[in-house]
Motif scaffolding. Sequence first.
Motif, PDB file in Angstrom:
ATOM      1  N   CYS A 147       0.851  -1.278   0.117  1.00 40.74           N
ATOM      2  CA  CYS A 147       0.097   0.111  -0.061  1.00 40.74           C
ATOM      3  C   CYS A 147       0.859   1.334  -0.042  1.00 40.74           C
ATOM      4  O   CYS A 147       1.945   1.261   0.661  1.00 40.74           O
ATOM      5  CB  CYS A 147      -0.982   0.022   1.295  1.00 40.74           C
ATOM      6  N   LEU A 148       0.249   2.161  -0.267  1.00 38.54           N
ATOM      7  CA  LEU A 148       0.934   3.787  -0.482  1.00 38.54           C
ATOM      8  C   LEU A 148       0.207   4.564   0.174  1.00 38.54           C
ATOM      9  O   LEU A 148      -0.954   4.781   0.114  1.00 38.54           O
ATOM     10  CB  LEU A 148       1.036   4.285  -1.771  1.00 38.54           C
ATOM     11  N   VAL A 149       0.703   5.151   1.499  1.00 42.85           N
ATOM     12  CA  VAL A 149       0.111   6.278   2.131  1.00 42.85           C
ATOM     13  C   VAL A 149       0.534   7.483   2.154  1.00 42.85           C
ATOM     14  O   VAL A 149       1.636   7.705   2.407  1.00 42.85           O
ATOM     15  CB  VAL A 149       0.133   5.772   3.722  1.00 42.85           C
ATOM     16  N   HIS A 150      -0.091   8.520   1.497  1.00 38.00           N
ATOM     17  CA  HIS A 150       0.212   9.694   1.446  1.00 38.00           C
ATOM     18  C   HIS A 150       0.103  10.653   2.692  1.00 38.00           C
ATOM     19  O   HIS A 150      -0.585  10.153   3.779  1.00 38.00           O
ATOM     20  CB  HIS A 150      -0.640  10.498   0.550  1.00 38.00           C
ATOM     21  N   ALA A 151       1.053  11.558   3.018  1.00 42.99           N
ATOM     22  CA  ALA A 151       0.901  12.530   4.271  1.00 42.99           C
ATOM     23  C   ALA A 151       1.217  11.520   5.223  1.00 42.99           C
ATOM     24  O   ALA A 151       0.483  11.472   6.367  1.00 42.99           O
ATOM     25  CB  ALA A 151      -0.163  13.092   4.515  1.00 42.99           C
ATOM     26  N   ALA A 152       2.167  10.508   5.008  1.00 45.73           N
ATOM     27  CA  ALA A 152       2.366   9.230   6.095  1.00 45.73           C
ATOM     28  C   ALA A 152       2.957   9.858   7.481  1.00 45.73           C
ATOM     29  O   ALA A 152       2.930   9.119   8.544  1.00 45.73           O
ATOM     30  CB  ALA A 152       3.329   8.353   5.368  1.00 45.73           C
ATOM     31  N   GLN A 162       1.303   2.382  10.670  1.00 51.49           N
ATOM     32  CA  GLN A 162       1.253   1.164  11.692  1.00 51.49           C
ATOM     33  C   GLN A 162       0.300   0.190  11.513  1.00 51.49           C
ATOM     34  O   GLN A 162       0.703  -1.225  11.791  1.00 51.49           O
ATOM     35  CB  GLN A 162       1.385   1.680  13.231  1.00 51.49           C
ATOM     36  N   LEU A 163      -0.775   0.448  11.410  1.00 53.14           N
ATOM     37  CA  LEU A 163      -1.716  -0.658  11.106  1.00 53.14           C
ATOM     38  C   LEU A 163      -1.705  -1.523  10.127  1.00 53.14           C
ATOM     39  O   LEU A 163      -2.206  -2.547  10.010  1.00 53.14           O
ATOM     40  CB  LEU A 163      -3.307   0.055  11.107  1.00 53.14           C
ATOM     41  N   GLY A 164      -1.175  -0.886   8.840  1.00 52.14           N
ATOM     42  CA  GLY A 164      -0.718  -1.766   7.698  1.00 52.14           C
ATOM     43  C   GLY A 164       0.443  -2.784   8.037  1.00 52.14           C
ATOM     44  O   GLY A 164       0.109  -3.723   7.684  1.00 52.14           O
ATOM     45  N   ARG A 165       1.200  -2.233   8.915  1.00 51.12           N
ATOM     46  CA  ARG A 165       2.504  -3.334   9.325  1.00 51.12           C
ATOM     47  C   ARG A 165       1.846  -4.309  10.252  1.00 51.12           C
ATOM     48  O   ARG A 165       2.286  -5.395  10.097  1.00 51.12           O
ATOM     49  CB  ARG A 165       3.612  -2.380   9.903  1.00 51.12           C
ATOM     50  N   ILE A 166       1.142  -3.787  11.049  1.00 51.14           N
ATOM     51  CA  ILE A 166       0.301  -4.806  11.979  1.00 51.14           C
ATOM     52  C   ILE A 166      -0.421  -5.963  11.178  1.00 51.14           C
ATOM     53  O   ILE A 166      -0.415  -7.110  11.411  1.00 51.14           O
ATOM     54  CB  ILE A 166      -0.490  -4.117  13.041  1.00 51.14           C
ATOM     55  N   PHE A 172       4.501   1.719   1.740  1.00 48.69           N
ATOM     56  CA  PHE A 172       5.247   3.111   1.422  1.00 48.69           C
ATOM     57  C   PHE A 172       4.596   4.014   1.759  1.00 48.69           C
ATOM     58  O   PHE A 172       3.337   4.308   1.867  1.00 48.69           O
ATOM     59  CB  PHE A 172       5.484   3.093  -0.191  1.00 48.69           C
ATOM     60  N   GLY A 173       5.347   5.358   2.054  1.00 51.29           N
ATOM     61  CA  GLY A 173       4.527   6.666   2.363  1.00 51.29           C
ATOM     62  C   GLY A 173       5.358   7.644   1.945  1.00 51.29           C
ATOM     63  O   GLY A 173       6.438   7.786   1.306  1.00 51.29           O
ATOM     64  N   THR A 174       4.576   8.825   1.456  1.00 50.74           N
ATOM     65  CA  THR A 174       5.072   9.960   1.055  1.00 50.74           C
ATOM     66  C   THR A 174       5.234  11.092   2.178  1.00 50.74           C
ATOM     67  O   THR A 174       4.312  11.159   3.054  1.00 50.74           O
ATOM     68  CB  THR A 174       4.354  10.849  -0.308  1.00 50.74           C
ATOM     69  N   VAL A 175       6.226  11.603   2.187  1.00 53.29           N
ATOM     70  CA  VAL A 175       6.514  12.778   3.295  1.00 53.29           C
ATOM     71  C   VAL A 175       7.285  13.997   2.724  1.00 53.29           C
ATOM     72  O   VAL A 175       7.783  13.899   1.541  1.00 53.29           O
ATOM     73  CB  VAL A 175       7.520  12.134   4.310  1.00 53.29           C
ATOM     74  N   GLY A 186      10.612   4.730  10.722  1.00 50.77           N
ATOM     75  CA  GLY A 186      10.702   4.050  12.268  1.00 50.77           C
ATOM     76  C   GLY A 186       9.648   3.467  12.727  1.00 50.77           C
ATOM     77  O   GLY A 186       9.500   2.600  13.688  1.00 50.77           O
ATOM     78  N   LEU A 187       8.586   3.870  12.024  1.00 57.54           N
ATOM     79  CA  LEU A 187       7.078   3.284  12.447  1.00 57.54           C
ATOM     80  C   LEU A 187       6.954   1.962  11.541  1.00 57.54           C
ATOM     81  O   LEU A 187       5.845   1.444  11.629  1.00 57.54           O
ATOM     82  CB  LEU A 187       6.073   4.319  12.165  1.00 57.54           C
ATOM     83  N   GLY A 188       7.729   1.712  10.660  1.00 58.79           N
ATOM     84  CA  GLY A 188       7.566   0.607   9.962  1.00 58.79           C
ATOM     85  C   GLY A 188       7.433   0.523   8.519  1.00 58.79           C
ATOM     86  O   GLY A 188       7.326  -0.182   7.811  1.00 58.79           O
ATOM     87  N   ALA A 189       7.486   1.753   7.833  1.00 57.27           N
ATOM     88  CA  ALA A 189       7.225   1.962   6.256  1.00 57.27           C
ATOM     89  C   ALA A 189       8.630   1.247   5.630  1.00 57.27           C
ATOM     90  O   ALA A 189       9.852   1.708   6.272  1.00 57.27           O
ATOM     91  CB  ALA A 189       6.995   3.498   6.152  1.00 57.27           C
ATOM     92  N   GLU A 190       8.396   0.461   4.867  1.00 54.63           N
ATOM     93  CA  GLU A 190       9.495  -0.026   4.052  1.00 54.63           C
ATOM     94  C   GLU A 190      10.032   1.240   3.508  1.00 54.63           C
ATOM     95  O   GLU A 190      11.397   0.967   3.351  1.00 54.63           O
ATOM     96  CB  GLU A 190       9.036  -0.896   3.066  1.00 54.63           C
TER      97      GLU A 190
END
Length: 335
Positions: A147-152, A162-166, A172-175, A186-190
């Motif tokens: 999954c891709l999370v914007h404004a991660a 975190q819920l995705g990793r659980i 993946f996230g954009t920041v 650090g929260l688990g995003a690849e």
Amino acid sequence: MKAITIDAYGDASAMRLAEVPEPEPGPGEALVRLAVAGINYIDVYMRKGIYKNSRTYGAPLPMTLGMEGAGVVEAVGEGVTDVKPGDRVAWCLVRGSYAERAVVPVDKLVPVPDGVPFAVAAALQLQGATAHYLSHSLFPLQPGQACLVHAAAGGVGQLLVQLGRIRGARVFGTVGSRDKAELVEGLGAERAILYREEDFQPIVRDLTGGEGVHVVYDSVGKDTIHRSMASLRRRGTCVLFGASSGPVPSIEPIELAEAGSIFFTRPHLADYIATADERRARASDLFAAYRTGNLHVAIDRELPLDAAVEAHGVMESRATRGKVVLRIASDDSVQ
């Protein structure tokens, strides 16, 4: 009592601190003395009038802002047996929390366990329930999915990562900055992608071997939506649940076909906490994850009630790294 009200739609300067009559609970309602009020993008939409014609939320003038709060029950109306004075509670999607007291329908309240601070309880209402329904119900993530999370690094984003990793997914996230990238990883995003320096769409394609992600959770809107759709694998799902960069004017149906017969949805949280049981089940799940240490809840900052203009400015600048709350009572005792 003191409350933040608006008499006309507009920018943050439309808000003012006013003296308003104290509300009284009617049948099926409780009067709550606020400890904290959560700041959310829906408040910005309300203030600007974006939801003025919404059948789900509405935004009539004049209004007291705030769709989320936590505090202690002070009194109950006729026929109420589910809660009593002294109970610790939280809620979302009932307007009027930017105030010292609020009247809330009892079926909208969730009990807050001992050991959960009110700021955390508020963060796990609108933002927490949003992250929960996105990852557990709208597109229930499965082990190995991507999954891709914007404004991660934002309030919803951190919880969603975190819920995705659980749930065993690749996330993946954009920041917007390198320190936010470190936070999200650090929260688990690849992989955290710096959207100001990198184009997330080809990076996501590369990270998934050219296939794309199963789902994109997009709260940014206008600036990202078309590249979000292009980041999906065949028959993937694009979830637009916010518009921090501005509303998306339109999506042509043929775009969904050309992107790989993808699915597109624009959900309302209200439809995923439509009953008291569903609302309380999501809250219970989130509180349990927090209390066991499996879910970190970041409180970006606490500001006083009269700093609501500043709080909205922080939210709209996308400078947050977690939850922003208005601290209405001096501490969690709510005396």
